[in-house]
Design a protein around this motif. Structure first.
Motif, PDB file in Angstrom:
ATOM      1  N   PRO A 269      -3.544 -63.845  57.238  1.00  0.00           N
ATOM      2  CA  PRO A 269      -3.856 -63.104  55.966  1.00  0.00           C
ATOM      3  C   PRO A 269      -5.342 -62.695  55.298  1.00  0.00           C
ATOM      4  CG  PRO A 269      -1.732 -64.989  56.801  1.00  0.00           C
ATOM      5  CD  PRO A 269      -3.080 -64.705  57.574  1.00  0.00           C
ATOM      6  N   LEU A 270      -5.108 -62.086  53.923  1.00  0.00           N
ATOM      7  CA  LEU A 270      -6.417 -61.597  53.344  1.00  0.00           C
ATOM      8  C   LEU A 270      -5.763 -62.646  52.354  1.00  0.00           C
ATOM      9  CD1 LEU A 270      -9.336 -60.966  52.521  1.00  0.00           C
ATOM     10  CD2 LEU A 270      -8.445 -58.836  52.832  1.00  0.00           C
ATOM     11  N   ILE A 271      -6.205 -63.574  51.751  1.00  0.00           N
ATOM     12  CA  ILE A 271      -5.917 -63.490  50.052  1.00  0.00           C
ATOM     13  C   ILE A 271      -7.081 -62.748  49.292  1.00  0.00           C
ATOM     14  CG2 ILE A 271      -5.797 -65.340  48.213  1.00  0.00           C
ATOM     15  CD1 ILE A 271      -4.106 -65.723  51.206  1.00  0.00           C
ATOM     16  N   LEU A 272      -6.780 -61.540  48.511  1.00  0.00           N
ATOM     17  CA  LEU A 272      -7.441 -61.085  48.024  1.00  0.00           C
ATOM     18  C   LEU A 272      -7.419 -61.601  46.312  1.00  0.00           C
ATOM     19  CD1 LEU A 272      -9.436 -58.918  48.082  1.00  0.00           C
ATOM     20  CD2 LEU A 272      -7.347 -57.006  48.672  1.00  0.00           C
ATOM     21  N   SER A 273      -8.200 -61.656  45.591  1.00  0.00           N
ATOM     22  CA  SER A 273      -7.528 -61.648  43.960  1.00  0.00           C
ATOM     23  C   SER A 273      -6.305 -62.072  43.830  1.00  0.00           C
ATOM     24  CB  SER A 273      -7.545 -60.487  43.309  1.00  0.00           C
ATOM     25  OG  SER A 273      -8.932 -60.345  43.831  1.00  0.00           O
ATOM     26  N   GLY A 274      -5.651 -63.459  44.520  1.00  0.00           N
ATOM     27  CA  GLY A 274      -4.721 -64.425  44.198  1.00  0.00           C
ATOM     28  C   GLY A 274      -3.658 -63.711  45.002  1.00  0.00           C
ATOM     29  N   THR A 275      -3.278 -62.523  45.715  1.00  0.00           N
ATOM     30  CA  THR A 275      -2.536 -61.883  46.413  1.00  0.00           C
ATOM     31  C   THR A 275      -2.800 -61.633  47.958  1.00  0.00           C
ATOM     32  OG1 THR A 275      -2.612 -60.556  44.251  1.00  0.00           O
ATOM     33  CG2 THR A 275      -1.655 -59.742  46.386  1.00  0.00           C
ATOM     34  N   ILE A 276      -1.596 -62.409  48.843  1.00  0.00           N
ATOM     35  CA  ILE A 276      -1.624 -61.835  50.707  1.00  0.00           C
ATOM     36  C   ILE A 276      -2.039 -61.024  50.526  1.00  0.00           C
ATOM     37  CG2 ILE A 276      -0.837 -63.035  51.836  1.00  0.00           C
ATOM     38  CD1 ILE A 276       0.181 -65.505  50.681  1.00  0.00           C
ATOM     39  N   VAL A 277      -2.391 -60.492  51.942  1.00  0.00           N
ATOM     40  CA  VAL A 277      -2.684 -59.223  51.952  1.00  0.00           C
ATOM     41  C   VAL A 277      -2.383 -59.234  53.699  1.00  0.00           C
ATOM     42  CG1 VAL A 277      -3.469 -56.704  52.502  1.00  0.00           C
ATOM     43  CG2 VAL A 277      -4.207 -57.756  50.619  1.00  0.00           C
ATOM     44  N   ASP A 278      -1.706 -58.938  54.376  1.00  0.00           N
ATOM     45  CA  ASP A 278      -1.008 -59.242  55.977  1.00  0.00           C
ATOM     46  C   ASP A 278      -0.611 -58.431  56.975  1.00  0.00           C
ATOM     47  OD1 ASP A 278      -0.577 -60.722  57.757  1.00  0.00           O
ATOM     48  OD2 ASP A 278       0.675 -62.161  57.425  1.00  0.00           O
ATOM     49  N   ARG A 279      -1.277 -58.086  57.863  1.00  0.00           N
ATOM     50  CA  ARG A 279      -0.229 -56.946  58.853  1.00  0.00           C
ATOM     51  C   ARG A 279      -1.449 -56.308  58.425  1.00  0.00           C
ATOM     52  NH1 ARG A 279       3.084 -60.700  58.684  1.00  0.00           N
ATOM     53  NH2 ARG A 279       4.936 -59.511  56.894  1.00  0.00           N
ATOM     54  N   PHE A 280      -1.871 -55.739  57.840  1.00  0.00           N
ATOM     55  CA  PHE A 280      -3.266 -54.919  57.751  1.00  0.00           C
ATOM     56  C   PHE A 280      -3.529 -53.785  59.174  1.00  0.00           C
ATOM     57  CE2 PHE A 280      -5.546 -57.572  56.091  1.00  0.00           C
ATOM     58  CZ  PHE A 280      -7.311 -57.757  56.104  1.00  0.00           C
ATOM     59  N   SER A 281      -4.129 -52.520  58.606  1.00  0.00           N
ATOM     60  CA  SER A 281      -4.989 -52.110  59.704  1.00  0.00           C
ATOM     61  C   SER A 281      -5.789 -50.801  58.611  1.00  0.00           C
ATOM     62  CB  SER A 281      -4.599 -51.106  60.668  1.00  0.00           C
ATOM     63  OG  SER A 281      -3.721 -50.317  60.435  1.00  0.00           O
ATOM     64  N   LEU A 282      -7.308 -50.862  58.862  1.00  0.00           N
ATOM     65  CA  LEU A 282      -7.731 -50.090  58.605  1.00  0.00           C
ATOM     66  C   LEU A 282      -8.505 -48.940  59.505  1.00  0.00           C
ATOM     67  CD1 LEU A 282     -10.126 -52.691  56.573  1.00  0.00           C
ATOM     68  CD2 LEU A 282      -8.502 -51.159  55.542  1.00  0.00           C
ATOM     69  N   THR A 283      -8.639 -47.956  59.387  1.00  0.00           N
ATOM     70  CA  THR A 283      -9.276 -46.889  59.836  1.00  0.00           C
ATOM     71  C   THR A 283     -10.646 -46.288  59.360  1.00  0.00           C
ATOM     72  OG1 THR A 283      -7.105 -46.400  61.180  1.00  0.00           O
ATOM     73  CG2 THR A 283      -8.808 -44.480  61.059  1.00  0.00           C
ATOM     74  N   PHE A 284     -11.958 -45.732  59.809  1.00  0.00           N
ATOM     75  CA  PHE A 284     -12.936 -45.721  59.585  1.00  0.00           C
ATOM     76  C   PHE A 284     -13.063 -44.537  60.630  1.00  0.00           C
ATOM     77  CE2 PHE A 284     -12.688 -50.006  59.516  1.00  0.00           C
ATOM     78  CZ  PHE A 284     -13.703 -51.004  58.300  1.00  0.00           C
ATOM     79  N   GLN A 285     -13.972 -43.714  59.001  1.00  0.00           N
ATOM     80  CA  GLN A 285     -14.387 -42.103  60.240  1.00  0.00           C
ATOM     81  C   GLN A 285     -15.708 -42.447  59.432  1.00  0.00           C
ATOM     82  OE1 GLN A 285     -12.650 -38.831  59.695  1.00  0.00           O
ATOM     83  NE2 GLN A 285     -14.412 -37.314  60.684  1.00  0.00           N
ATOM     84  N   ASP A 286     -17.041 -42.209  60.030  1.00  0.00           N
ATOM     85  CA  ASP A 286     -18.408 -41.990  59.695  1.00  0.00           C
ATOM     86  C   ASP A 286     -18.387 -43.406  58.494  1.00  0.00           C
ATOM     87  OD1 ASP A 286     -19.007 -39.919  61.676  1.00  0.00           O
ATOM     88  OD2 ASP A 286     -18.730 -38.327  59.086  1.00  0.00           O
ATOM     89  N   GLY A 287     -18.075 -44.647  59.474  1.00  0.00           N
ATOM     90  CA  GLY A 287     -18.840 -45.470  58.194  1.00  0.00           C
ATOM     91  C   GLY A 287     -17.552 -46.276  56.909  1.00  0.00           C
ATOM     92  N   LYS A 288     -16.831 -44.713  56.808  1.00  0.00           N
ATOM     93  CA  LYS A 288     -15.628 -45.106  55.209  1.00  0.00           C
ATOM     94  C   LYS A 288     -13.896 -45.080  55.530  1.00  0.00           C
ATOM     95  CE  LYS A 288     -14.837 -42.576  51.586  1.00  0.00           C
ATOM     96  NZ  LYS A 288     -15.078 -41.571  50.594  1.00  0.00           N
ATOM     97  N   VAL A 289     -13.804 -45.982  55.636  1.00  0.00           N
ATOM     98  CA  VAL A 289     -12.289 -46.287  55.815  1.00  0.00           C
ATOM     99  C   VAL A 289     -11.608 -45.368  55.174  1.00  0.00           C
ATOM    100  CG1 VAL A 289     -10.243 -47.837  54.419  1.00  0.00           C
ATOM    101  CG2 VAL A 289     -11.841 -48.870  54.996  1.00  0.00           C
ATOM    102  N   THR A 290     -10.330 -44.393  56.335  1.00  0.00           N
ATOM    103  CA  THR A 290     -10.314 -42.985  56.186  1.00  0.00           C
ATOM    104  C   THR A 290      -8.390 -43.143  55.415  1.00  0.00           C
ATOM    105  OG1 THR A 290      -9.754 -42.289  57.948  1.00  0.00           O
ATOM    106  CG2 THR A 290     -12.072 -41.908  56.333  1.00  0.00           C
ATOM    107  N   ASP A 291      -8.264 -44.115  56.317  1.00  0.00           N
ATOM    108  CA  ASP A 291      -6.597 -44.527  55.787  1.00  0.00           C
ATOM    109  C   ASP A 291      -6.715 -45.967  56.450  1.00  0.00           C
ATOM    110  OD1 ASP A 291      -3.392 -43.751  55.689  1.00  0.00           O
ATOM    111  OD2 ASP A 291      -3.275 -43.349  58.174  1.00  0.00           O
ATOM    112  N   PHE A 292      -5.182 -46.747  56.036  1.00  0.00           N
ATOM    113  CA  PHE A 292      -4.867 -47.870  55.319  1.00  0.00           C
ATOM    114  C   PHE A 292      -3.420 -47.970  55.899  1.00  0.00           C
ATOM    115  CE2 PHE A 292      -5.358 -47.000  51.565  1.00  0.00           C
ATOM    116  CZ  PHE A 292      -4.863 -47.469  51.119  1.00  0.00           C
ATOM    117  N   SER A 293      -3.138 -49.838  56.296  1.00  0.00           N
ATOM    118  CA  SER A 293      -1.597 -49.753  56.198  1.00  0.00           C
ATOM    119  C   SER A 293      -1.544 -51.202  55.741  1.00  0.00           C
ATOM    120  CB  SER A 293      -0.767 -49.447  57.499  1.00  0.00           C
ATOM    121  OG  SER A 293      -1.551 -49.746  58.183  1.00  0.00           O
ATOM    122  N   ALA A 294      -0.391 -51.982  55.578  1.00  0.00           N
ATOM    123  CA  ALA A 294      -0.456 -52.967  55.112  1.00  0.00           C
ATOM    124  C   ALA A 294       1.059 -53.329  54.381  1.00  0.00           C
ATOM    125  CB  ALA A 294      -1.089 -53.728  54.059  1.00  0.00           C
TER     126      ALA A 294
END
Length: 411
Positions: A269-294
């Motif tokens: 889990p990631l604690i992001l500004s006091g909020t739990i973000v968990d079971r997430f994925s990030l898709t990158f294209q040419d360095g940039k996050v182009t899609d994500f889920s959580a």
């Protein structure tokens, strides 16, 4: 003193003498939760014994923070006092040192509108840009440490009876900081030397790319030319050695801003500004996050990625073996400063200029031109596991196995 008191004093001495490495005549800024008052008082005494000219303690209280988000007007969250930012800039410019007891409350913002949290984060980051630039370029000595609070202990040790949780967390902190060893200062000196030796080997290789494969992860990261692997200790502008994170088990360097491609999945889990973000994925294209889920905390992750353009690019790649002191505790601590040292991780947002040869002397524009990412934020997230494999690609295209099943093969 009983054994617990001895460990507390050894910990305080460690963070002053080795962590922030306070020098005679320096001013120390010490930020801490109210719950840690007894420990803070011991640190203050150690600081003055080390020759501090002045110690400024700034207290943080979850109840006060929560009250703002419950009762303040919406306009409040777009405001950050410039005089606070200016005082931190002056601390850095005058050769002061920063010590922060960094203990997030994973449930602090439960039920709070995420738009308020995001606005407050952006306001603070905007006002503190100059100061954060000083921190990221090591203009001053700075050190982030941990000390138990009840909220953190409840999250980290929920299976224990309530009265036992704080003590269990203290014991874990003593272990991960090597305070439970006979001579913690000597233990840290050996540990830092080991990390520096590893960095030296990696810097000699100058891998062009890193290839990651694991459950939900198939990612390639290009490193900037003349990248510098760092780990353990750093030097401030006066040449004084300090340790930015206690504990630390990582070695890390700079990815090229537009050189990340593929998908990566979180393993903690990631604690992001006091909020739990968990079971997430990030898709990158040419360095940039182009899609994500959580599955947990999607809105918080989305808000973070919208902070500025640089929030969607990587600024750090860090390697941590599974066979390491914190990882071997086999527990999620819901504290990024701890969990990142139990797992390979990346950071979204700003790069550290010192991870590029000559980077601390470059302007933002020059750093961008060299491939560094620039952002108002920097947030680590964990991707390591015992199923992660990493290969390093040399300039001629040769692949060298670095990690297999989460542990080092060679550098």
């Amino acid at each position: 003193m009983n054994p617990f008191e001895q460990h507390i004093h050894k910990y305080a001495e460690l963070v002053i003498k080795v962590g922030v490495n306070l020098q005679p005549g320096q001013v120390l800024y010490l930020g801490a939760p109210l719950e840690c008052a007894e420990f803070v008082r011991i640190i203050v005494r150690k600081a003055y014994e080390a020759g501090a000219t002045y110690v400024q303690v700034v207290w943080d209280d979850d109840a006060v923070t929560r009250a703002r988000f419950e009762y303040a007007s919406d306009e409040s969250f777009h405001y950050y006092p410039q005089w606070i930012a200016s005082s931190m800039e002056q601390l850095a410019e005058s050769g002061g040192a920063l010590l922060q007891i960094d203990v997030p409350n994973p449930e602090l913002y439960d039920g709070i509108d995420n738009a308020k949290v995001s606005a407050a984060r952006l306001a603070a980051a905007t006002a503190r840009q100059k100061y954060l630039g000083y921190v990221r370029s090591n203009k001053l000595s700075w050190c982030l440490i941990n000390a138990p609070t009840q909220a953190w202990a409840d999250k980290a040790f929920p299976e224990l009876p309530y009265p036992e949780r704080i003590q269990a967390l203290w014991e874990a902190v003593f272990h991960m900081t090597r305070v439970d060893q006979n001579d913690p200062v000597s233990a840290w000196q050996q540990h830092i030397q080991s990390l520096k030796s590893l960095c030296g080997k990696l810097n000699e290789k100058q891998y062009k790319k890193l290839h990651y494969k694991g459950p939900g992860t198939d990612l390639t990261i290009e490193l900037v030319d003349q990248h510098v692997w760092a780990g353990g200790s750093s030097l401030n502008q006066a040449g004084v050695e300090f340790i930015a994170n206690v504990p630390t088990e990582e070695v890390f360097t700079m990815p090229r801003r537009q050189g990340t491609n593929g998908t990566v999945s979180s393993t903690m889990p990631l604690i992001l500004s006091g909020t739990i973000v968990d079971r997430f994925s990030l898709t990158f294209q040419d360095g940039k996050v182009t899609d994500f889920s959580a599955e947990v905390g999607y809105d918080a992750l989305q808000s973070f990625l919208e902070t500025d353009d640089g929030a969607r690019y990587l600024g750090e790649v860090a390697l941590v073996p599974q066979d390491s002191p914190i990882s071997n505790l086999n527990r999620i601590f819901y504290n990024t400063g701890v969990d990142e040292n139990a797992s390979c991780h990346f950071a979204l947002g700003s790069a550290y200029p010192f991870n590029l040869m000559g980077g601390t002397c470059l302007s933002k524009e020059e750093l961008l031109e060299r491939g560094a990412n620039i952002s108002m934020v920097h947030e680590d997230f964990m991707i390591g596991s015992d199923q992660l494999d990493i290969d390093g690609e040399l300039a001629d295209g040769t692949l060298v196995p670095l990690f297999r099943n989460g542990n080092w093969v060679e550098a």
